[in-house]
Design a protein around this motif. Structure first.
Motif, PDB file in Angstrom:
ATOM      1  N   ILE A 258       0.757  -1.508   0.069  1.00 25.12           N
ATOM      2  CA  ILE A 258      -0.404  -0.211  -0.063  1.00 25.12           C
ATOM      3  C   ILE A 258       1.062   1.385   0.373  1.00 25.12           C
ATOM      4  O   ILE A 258       1.863   1.253   0.505  1.00 25.12           O
ATOM      5  N   SER A 259       0.698   2.417  -0.514  1.00 21.95           N
ATOM      6  CA  SER A 259       1.078   3.443  -0.838  1.00 21.95           C
ATOM      7  C   SER A 259       0.034   4.309  -0.680  1.00 21.95           C
ATOM      8  O   SER A 259      -1.594   4.880  -0.902  1.00 21.95           O
ATOM      9  N   LEU A 260       0.656   5.871  -0.554  1.00 20.75           N
ATOM     10  CA  LEU A 260       0.145   6.982  -0.609  1.00 20.75           C
ATOM     11  C   LEU A 260       0.366   7.815  -0.791  1.00 20.75           C
ATOM     12  O   LEU A 260       1.645   8.655  -1.464  1.00 20.75           O
ATOM     13  N   SER A 261      -0.595   8.761  -1.511  1.00 23.39           N
ATOM     14  CA  SER A 261       0.589   9.999  -2.497  1.00 23.39           C
ATOM     15  C   SER A 261      -0.286  11.523  -2.568  1.00 23.39           C
ATOM     16  O   SER A 261      -1.092  11.096  -2.028  1.00 23.39           O
ATOM     17  N   ALA A 262       0.112  12.001  -2.610  1.00 19.30           N
ATOM     18  CA  ALA A 262      -0.317  13.654  -2.720  1.00 19.30           C
ATOM     19  C   ALA A 262       0.717  14.497  -3.379  1.00 19.30           C
ATOM     20  O   ALA A 262       1.605  13.949  -4.171  1.00 19.30           O
ATOM     21  N   LEU A 263      -0.453  15.527  -4.718  1.00 23.23           N
ATOM     22  CA  LEU A 263      -0.147  15.596  -5.824  1.00 23.23           C
ATOM     23  C   LEU A 263      -0.085  16.927  -6.052  1.00 23.23           C
ATOM     24  O   LEU A 263      -1.669  17.633  -4.744  1.00 23.23           O
ATOM     25  N   SER A 264       0.588  18.053  -6.300  1.00 19.54           N
ATOM     26  CA  SER A 264       0.412  19.221  -6.122  1.00 19.54           C
ATOM     27  C   SER A 264      -1.000  20.311  -7.279  1.00 19.54           C
ATOM     28  O   SER A 264      -0.987  20.604  -8.073  1.00 19.54           O
ATOM     29  N   SER A 265      -2.092  18.934  -7.550  1.00 18.20           N
ATOM     30  CA  SER A 265      -2.816  19.343  -8.099  1.00 18.20           C
ATOM     31  C   SER A 265      -4.589  18.923  -7.420  1.00 18.20           C
ATOM     32  O   SER A 265      -4.786  17.678  -7.355  1.00 18.20           O
ATOM     33  N   GLN A 266      -5.414  19.862  -7.103  1.00 21.20           N
ATOM     34  CA  GLN A 266      -6.927  18.873  -6.610  1.00 21.20           C
ATOM     35  C   GLN A 266      -7.257  18.235  -8.664  1.00 21.20           C
ATOM     36  O   GLN A 266      -8.575  17.773  -7.780  1.00 21.20           O
ATOM     37  N   ASN A 267      -6.697  18.635  -9.402  1.00 16.43           N
ATOM     38  CA  ASN A 267      -6.976  17.670 -10.277  1.00 16.43           C
ATOM     39  C   ASN A 267      -5.841  17.385 -12.095  1.00 16.43           C
ATOM     40  O   ASN A 267      -5.670  18.078 -12.711  1.00 16.43           O
ATOM     41  N   PRO A 268      -5.409  16.708 -11.131  1.00 21.70           N
ATOM     42  CA  PRO A 268      -3.797  16.163 -11.530  1.00 21.70           C
ATOM     43  C   PRO A 268      -3.658  15.606 -13.104  1.00 21.70           C
ATOM     44  O   PRO A 268      -2.510  16.055 -13.677  1.00 21.70           O
ATOM     45  N   GLY A 269      -4.650  14.376 -13.718  1.00 16.12           N
ATOM     46  CA  GLY A 269      -4.772  14.170 -14.777  1.00 16.12           C
ATOM     47  C   GLY A 269      -3.461  13.308 -14.669  1.00 16.12           C
ATOM     48  O   GLY A 269      -2.602  13.054 -14.123  1.00 16.12           O
ATOM     49  N   VAL A 270      -4.345  12.068 -15.501  1.00 14.51           N
ATOM     50  CA  VAL A 270      -3.212  11.248 -15.705  1.00 14.51           C
ATOM     51  C   VAL A 270      -2.563  10.942 -17.073  1.00 14.51           C
ATOM     52  O   VAL A 270      -4.276   9.653 -17.920  1.00 14.51           O
ATOM     53  N   ILE A 271      -1.245  10.419 -17.522  1.00 14.22           N
ATOM     54  CA  ILE A 271      -1.907   9.703 -19.093  1.00 14.22           C
ATOM     55  C   ILE A 271      -0.987   8.633 -18.991  1.00 14.22           C
ATOM     56  O   ILE A 271       0.326   8.645 -18.526  1.00 14.22           O
ATOM     57  N   THR A 272      -1.756   7.527 -18.950  1.00 14.69           N
ATOM     58  CA  THR A 272      -1.261   5.988 -18.942  1.00 14.69           C
ATOM     59  C   THR A 272      -0.594   6.310 -20.918  1.00 14.69           C
ATOM     60  O   THR A 272      -1.226   6.175 -21.082  1.00 14.69           O
ATOM     61  N   VAL A 273       0.987   5.865 -20.469  1.00 16.11           N
ATOM     62  CA  VAL A 273       1.331   5.273 -21.583  1.00 16.11           C
ATOM     63  C   VAL A 273       0.937   4.569 -22.797  1.00 16.11           C
ATOM     64  O   VAL A 273       0.703   4.726 -24.255  1.00 16.11           O
ATOM     65  N   ALA A 274       0.966   3.349 -22.507  1.00 14.32           N
ATOM     66  CA  ALA A 274       0.474   2.055 -23.650  1.00 14.32           C
ATOM     67  C   ALA A 274      -1.059   2.374 -24.110  1.00 14.32           C
ATOM     68  O   ALA A 274      -1.759   2.572 -25.093  1.00 14.32           O
ATOM     69  N   SER A 275      -1.939   3.336 -23.255  1.00 10.65           N
ATOM     70  CA  SER A 275      -3.486   3.384 -23.026  1.00 10.65           C
ATOM     71  C   SER A 275      -3.238   4.705 -24.093  1.00 10.65           C
ATOM     72  O   SER A 275      -4.409   4.350 -24.920  1.00 10.65           O
ATOM     73  N   ALA A 276      -2.542   5.609 -23.614  1.00  9.25           N
ATOM     74  CA  ALA A 276      -2.770   7.039 -24.975  1.00  9.25           C
ATOM     75  C   ALA A 276      -2.105   6.203 -26.199  1.00  9.25           C
ATOM     76  O   ALA A 276      -2.408   7.162 -27.420  1.00  9.25           O
ATOM     77  N   VAL A 277      -1.147   6.102 -25.831  1.00 14.77           N
ATOM     78  CA  VAL A 277      -0.622   5.578 -27.777  1.00 14.77           C
ATOM     79  C   VAL A 277      -1.571   4.072 -28.674  1.00 14.77           C
ATOM     80  O   VAL A 277      -1.950   4.004 -29.880  1.00 14.77           O
ATOM     81  N   PHE A 278      -1.694   2.499 -27.421  1.00 16.86           N
ATOM     82  CA  PHE A 278      -2.572   1.998 -28.063  1.00 16.86           C
ATOM     83  C   PHE A 278      -4.158   2.472 -28.350  1.00 16.86           C
ATOM     84  O   PHE A 278      -5.184   1.168 -28.701  1.00 16.86           O
ATOM     85  N   GLY A 279      -4.449   3.505 -27.188  1.00 13.95           N
ATOM     86  CA  GLY A 279      -5.842   3.282 -26.779  1.00 13.95           C
ATOM     87  C   GLY A 279      -6.803   4.753 -27.572  1.00 13.95           C
ATOM     88  O   GLY A 279      -8.111   4.394 -27.095  1.00 13.95           O
ATOM     89  N   SER A 280      -6.149   5.503 -27.762  1.00 12.27           N
ATOM     90  CA  SER A 280      -6.787   6.046 -28.152  1.00 12.27           C
ATOM     91  C   SER A 280      -8.531   6.905 -29.493  1.00 12.27           C
ATOM     92  O   SER A 280      -7.389   5.836 -29.722  1.00 12.27           O
ATOM     93  N   LYS A 281      -8.439   7.575 -29.162  1.00 16.10           N
ATOM     94  CA  LYS A 281      -9.995   7.430 -29.793  1.00 16.10           C
ATOM     95  C   LYS A 281     -10.426   8.976 -30.864  1.00 16.10           C
ATOM     96  O   LYS A 281     -10.406  10.104 -29.438  1.00 16.10           O
ATOM     97  N   PRO A 282     -10.204   8.951 -32.011  1.00 13.99           N
ATOM     98  CA  PRO A 282      -9.533   7.688 -32.396  1.00 13.99           C
ATOM     99  C   PRO A 282      -8.568   7.570 -32.310  1.00 13.99           C
ATOM    100  O   PRO A 282      -7.496   8.103 -32.118  1.00 13.99           O
ATOM    101  N   PRO A 283      -8.275   6.421 -33.305  1.00 15.82           N
ATOM    102  CA  PRO A 283      -7.010   6.047 -33.278  1.00 15.82           C
ATOM    103  C   PRO A 283      -5.727   6.706 -33.520  1.00 15.82           C
ATOM    104  O   PRO A 283      -6.169   6.928 -34.753  1.00 15.82           O
TER     105      PRO A 283
END
Length: 216
Positions: A167-192
């Protein structure tokens, strides 16, 4: 002597640029996010402060483990403005991360936040990849009580390297930090993204790209 004022002005300009590079300081006590507002703003519109309630600043259940029964063996429980409307404009967020044995949080980045992670249980192998110097991996194995920082925007990952749960706990310096997962962004974009582009970028044939894309 003429160079001195120029230096001072340049320094002030740099400081001002850094000061405005992230979310601005609040101009009132709070700005509870109003999900029903049609207003288009950089963030969330404010609810009338007279309507604010304690539950706007509260979330329960972060002590409960997330379900790690998935292909990655991990799950993230976010605490952002989406879960606590009162976080709006404060520039902070939180996340609980649960890992099955050898579970992985895959390479990803947060475009709007630096992340500081604390290990609560188990051992994690973590790291991030720099942009300057290019593609240098900075990594370390963490144990319970250890803390690690992932700089804003850089690709990073976490993996449980033990046979028990972590288990880990993370703090982030934005109330809406966003996340870009590399594999999903490259191979799962819409449209591809076009197969020919990815095949050339990864130096593989298009059949390999089709196999990768099928996973996302």
């Amino acid at each position: 002597m003429a160079k001195y004022p120029i230096f001072v002005l340049s320094l002030l300009a740099l400081v001002c640029a850094l000061a405005f590079a992230y979310e601005p300081s609040p101009l009132q006590d709070f700005c509870v996010a109003d999900p029903t507002s049609p207003a288009l703003v950089n963030g969330r519109a404010c609810l009338d402060s007279k309507l604010a309630q304690a539950d706007h600043f509260f979330l329960s259940g972060l002590n409960k483990a997330g379900n790690t029964s998935n292909a990655l063996g991990s799950v993230v429980t976010p605490v952002t403005v989406g879960q606590i409307p009162g976080l709006n404009t404060f520039g902070i967020a939180l996340a609980r991360l649960d890992y099955a044995p050898w579970g992985l949080i895959p390479p990803h980045s947060h475009p709007r936040a630096t992340e500081i992670l604390t290990v609560l249980k188990g051992s994690l192998y973590v790291g991030f990849v720099t942009s300057n110097p290019e593609n240098r991996l900075i990594s370390k194995v963490l144990k319970k009580g250890d803390v690690f920082v992932f700089p804003v925007g850089l690709v990073h990952f976490q993996q449980n390297v033990g046979n028990g749960k972590a288990i880990s706990l993370s703090a982030l310096s934005s109330q809406n930090p966003g996340v870009i997962t590399v594999a999903s962004a490259v191979f799962g974009s819409k449209p591809p993204i076009g197969d020919d582009i990815l095949a050339k970028a990864f130096q593989v044939d298009q059949s390999a790209i089709n196999r990768f894309r099928a996973q996302f």
